[in-house]
Design a protein around this motif. Sequence first.
Motif, PDB file in Angstrom:
ATOM      1  N   VAL A  88      41.154  -1.157  -1.874  1.00  0.00           N
ATOM      2  CA  VAL A  88      40.586  -2.217  -1.049  1.00  0.00           C
ATOM      3  C   VAL A  88      40.010  -3.330  -1.939  1.00  0.00           C
ATOM      4  O   VAL A  88      39.297  -3.052  -2.907  1.00  0.00           O
ATOM      5  CB  VAL A  88      39.477  -1.664  -0.135  1.00  0.00           C
ATOM      6  N   ASP A 123      36.773  -8.200   3.388  1.00  0.00           N
ATOM      7  CA  ASP A 123      37.546  -7.178   2.684  1.00  0.00           C
ATOM      8  C   ASP A 123      38.990  -7.198   3.174  1.00  0.00           C
ATOM      9  O   ASP A 123      39.290  -7.649   4.286  1.00  0.00           O
ATOM     10  CB  ASP A 123      36.959  -5.782   2.923  1.00  0.00           C
ATOM     11  N   MET A 125      42.400  -4.517   3.118  1.00  0.00           N
ATOM     12  CA  MET A 125      42.944  -3.201   2.790  1.00  0.00           C
ATOM     13  C   MET A 125      44.240  -3.326   1.988  1.00  0.00           C
ATOM     14  O   MET A 125      44.891  -4.384   1.995  1.00  0.00           O
ATOM     15  CB  MET A 125      43.201  -2.422   4.077  1.00  0.00           C
TER      16      MET A 125
END
Length: 218
Positions: A88, A123, A125
């Motif tokens: 991540v 964030d 993934m």
Amino acid sequence: MYIVANEPMWTDTAQAVSAVIGAIGVVVTLIITAWQIHLASNQVRQSAKQAESESEDRNRPYLSLDVIPSIGGTGVWDLRIENTGGTVARNITLRLINGELVGDEKQYSLKDHLYSFMNSPFDLMPKASRRIYWIFTNGKDGTVVDGAPLEGRIEIRYVWKRENDEISYSDYLSYDCIKPPIPAPATGKTRTGGEHPELKNIEYAIRGVSRQIGELSR
């Protein structure tokens, strides 16, 4: 018979020479052994560093940027952010290095959305991507009416959070939406005459949507 006192014997001399040679040999052997240990120690450290570097290269996040024609229509450009790494990417932020955002000062515009987005860490993934509007032009002469300039340089910063530490990364993208002959989506056909033109326009719209969906994977 005459005996000369304190006269060295050849055997004693030979033994002394042998002892000296043996001592020299021991010293040389110790030096060679110490050098071999030093080389082996360096090799182990280099192997450990290489393994750590390979592990980081294999597991760290990698973010790629691209400014591409938008599925929103002619004269619109999108910014696509993709995490091609194995973990991540966290605390992602963007910064426009060359040029300034353009927008209507009297009302909330794409410029305001972009400014808020670029300064709000998020964030991403692994193998995930995010696609946002980047440039709005008037669709005629290419003048930017809202968003980022047609040429610029973007900086992206992000963090890889491991068990005991954090590693920060940054990368850059220089883009140009003026010079390269990049294909852009068309608005599609419309029909005003004939019998039931609205049904024909629905057909055209469905075909246009199908083409745009196909563009999403490019």
